[in-house]
Motif scaffolding. Structure first.
Motif, PDB file in Angstrom:
ATOM      1  N   ALA A   1      36.142  62.877 -16.047  1.00 28.72           N
ATOM      2  CA  ALA A   1      37.264  63.392 -16.843  1.00 28.72           C
ATOM      3  C   ALA A   1      37.778  64.602 -16.084  1.00 28.72           C
ATOM      4  O   ALA A   1      37.139  65.660 -16.095  1.00 28.72           O
TER       5      ALA A   1
ATOM      6  N   ILE B   1      36.469  69.042 -12.527  1.00 32.04           N
ATOM      7  CA  ILE B   1      35.913  68.780 -13.860  1.00 32.04           C
ATOM      8  C   ILE B   1      35.709  70.039 -14.681  1.00 32.04           C
ATOM      9  O   ILE B   1      35.340  69.970 -15.848  1.00 32.04           O
TER      10      ILE B   1
ATOM     11  N   THR C   1      25.082  70.682 -16.502  1.00 31.99           N
ATOM     12  CA  THR C   1      26.002  70.310 -17.585  1.00 31.99           C
ATOM     13  C   THR C   1      25.397  70.693 -18.936  1.00 31.99           C
ATOM     14  O   THR C   1      26.095  71.183 -19.828  1.00 31.99           O
TER      15      THR C   1
ATOM     16  N   ASP D   1      27.515  73.264 -21.092  1.00 32.89           N
ATOM     17  CA  ASP D   1      28.259  72.690 -22.225  1.00 32.89           C
ATOM     18  C   ASP D   1      27.413  72.479 -23.475  1.00 32.89           C
ATOM     19  O   ASP D   1      27.974  72.223 -24.538  1.00 32.89           O
TER      20      ASP D   1
ATOM     21  N   SER E   1      15.021  68.982 -12.361  1.00 37.08           N
ATOM     22  CA  SER E   1      13.876  69.115 -11.451  1.00 37.08           C
ATOM     23  C   SER E   1      12.871  70.150 -11.922  1.00 37.08           C
ATOM     24  O   SER E   1      11.660  69.950 -11.832  1.00 37.08           O
ATOM     25  N   ARG E   2      13.392  71.302 -12.371  1.00 36.51           N
ATOM     26  CA  ARG E   2      12.495  72.446 -12.636  1.00 36.51           C
ATOM     27  C   ARG E   2      12.315  72.725 -14.126  1.00 36.51           C
ATOM     28  O   ARG E   2      11.869  73.783 -14.522  1.00 36.51           O
TER      29      ARG E   2
ATOM     30  N   ARG F   1      14.575  73.339 -16.598  1.00 37.94           N
ATOM     31  CA  ARG F   1      15.356  74.496 -17.050  1.00 37.94           C
ATOM     32  C   ARG F   1      16.081  74.230 -18.372  1.00 37.94           C
ATOM     33  O   ARG F   1      16.772  75.100 -18.900  1.00 37.94           O
TER      34      ARG F   1
ATOM     35  N   PRO G   1      15.021  64.692  -8.751  1.00 41.67           N
ATOM     36  CA  PRO G   1      14.725  63.291  -9.052  1.00 41.67           C
ATOM     37  C   PRO G   1      15.559  62.361  -8.165  1.00 41.67           C
ATOM     38  O   PRO G   1      16.786  62.482  -8.091  1.00 41.67           O
TER      39      PRO G   1
ATOM     40  N   GLU H   1      27.655  60.999 -16.929  1.00 40.69           N
ATOM     41  CA  GLU H   1      28.752  61.827 -17.444  1.00 40.69           C
ATOM     42  C   GLU H   1      28.828  63.164 -16.719  1.00 40.69           C
ATOM     43  O   GLU H   1      29.387  64.114 -17.242  1.00 40.69           O
TER      44      GLU H   1
ATOM     45  N   GLY I   1      27.204  66.373 -14.066  1.00 38.07           N
ATOM     46  CA  GLY I   1      28.427  66.893 -13.440  1.00 38.07           C
ATOM     47  C   GLY I   1      28.583  66.376 -12.019  1.00 38.07           C
ATOM     48  O   GLY I   1      28.041  65.334 -11.643  1.00 38.07           O
ATOM     49  N   GLY I   2      29.302  67.156 -11.233  1.00 40.79           N
ATOM     50  CA  GLY I   2      29.655  66.739  -9.892  1.00 40.79           C
ATOM     51  C   GLY I   2      28.474  66.532  -8.954  1.00 40.79           C
ATOM     52  O   GLY I   2      28.534  65.687  -8.056  1.00 40.79           O
ATOM     53  N   ARG I   3      27.424  67.290  -9.172  1.00 42.63           N
ATOM     54  CA  ARG I   3      26.280  67.154  -8.248  1.00 42.63           C
ATOM     55  C   ARG I   3      25.491  65.885  -8.527  1.00 42.63           C
ATOM     56  O   ARG I   3      25.072  65.191  -7.601  1.00 42.63           O
TER      57      ARG I   3
ATOM     58  N   SER J   1      25.045  62.601  -5.975  1.00 42.85           N
ATOM     59  CA  SER J   1      23.759  61.992  -5.596  1.00 42.85           C
ATOM     60  C   SER J   1      23.801  60.477  -5.731  1.00 42.85           C
ATOM     61  O   SER J   1      23.299  59.762  -4.866  1.00 42.85           O
TER      62      SER J   1
END
Ligand SMILES: NC(=O)c1ccc[n+]([C@@H]2O[C@H](COP(=O)([O-])OP(=O)(O)OC[C@H]3O[C@@H](n4cnc5c(N)ncnc54)[C@H](OP(=O)(O)O)[C@@H]3O)[C@@H](O)[C@H]2O)c1
Length: 208
Positions: free
Chosen positions: A10, A17, A52, A56, A79-80, A82, A120, A140, A142-144, A148
């Motif tokens: 989107a 984004i 994200t 958000d 990964s961590r 968070r 991951p 959905e 985000g960009g990273r 991947s």
């Protein structure tokens, strides 16, 4: 068999984004957002990256007026670990990590194989979903996370909602760095459909 992977974007006209600050609500209009909920209803799982969740705090449930749909499995790549314990997404979620699993609300926390950056690995993520009989997943953002899966050649379909606004280079990209040096290495998609949706454009692509 791995789940079918749909990448939902989107974005602004220039493929952003979010603002640099992370603000993203809302770039696209109400019609696009409703169609986004219909897409959620059509998938067995919805997946996002931890950034994200942090930016958000999405619910990632299905909200279509006058219709009842079961919520897809919510999946967070973290990964961590968070993800805040009170994040709205966590209810009944699957958190895939490369860290030692910890209790995180009522979410299931599962360790999967790491990629070269300790995150991951996309193929391992899809294998973990296949183990749970998940046949389709909607990414959905985000960009990273998008980058991947695109880089790994694991995006089958793109559902792109594009709003008539420009955010500029400083906005956050829909697809982060892919790291290809040659144009011939970049993934190509075939356009399936283009439809106006309110003030936005809805474009659909599949892997070429
Ligand atoms: N316009 C929209 O519809 C829309 C939709 C979604 C998001 N957004 C916006 O996008 C922004 C967040 O996007 P983002 O690109 O910064 O972050 P993101 O893709 O949501 O999350 C990236 C983080 O996820 C973790 N991660 C775990 N496994 C990963 C993997 N295999 N590949 C990539 N990342 C992995 C990494 O953190 P660790 O290393 O700590 O695990 C990574 O930094 C926010 O501003 C949000 O508002 C907009």
């Amino acid at each position: 068999m791995r789940p079918r992977v749909t990448l939902k974007l989107a974005t602004s006209l220039d493929g952003r984004i979010a603002m640099a600050s992370g603000e993203s609500q809302w770039i696209t209009g109400a019609e696009s957002r409703l169609q986004g909920h219909r897409l959620r209803a059509a998938h067995a799982a919805i997946m996002v990256g931890v950034e994200t969740v942090l930016c958000d705090n999405p619910q990632l449930n299905v909200r279509v007026p006058d219709e009842q749909h079961p919520d897809p499995l919510r999946v967070v790549l973290d990964s961590r670990l968070r993800t805040p314990v009170d994040a709205r997404v966590l209810t009944g979620a699957l958190v895939l990590t490369t860290a030692e699993p910890l209790a995180l609300g009522d979410a299931e926390v599962v360790r999967v194989e790491a990629d070269g950056q300790g995150r991951p690995d996309p193929a391992a993520v899809l294998a973990a979903l296949a183990d749970r009989n998940i046949t389709s997943v909607l990414i959905e953002g985000g960009g990273r996370v998008a980058a991947s899966f695109v880089k790994a050649g694991l995006v089958d379909v793109i559902e792109w909602f594009r709003a008539p606004v420009l955010l500029g280079h400083e906005g956050r990209p829909a697809v982060a760095d892919l790291g290809f040096d040659r144009l011939s290495d970049t993934p190509r998609f075939k356009r399936l459909a283009v439809s106006p949706l309110g003030d936005d454009l809805w474009e659909r692509y599949e892997k070429a």
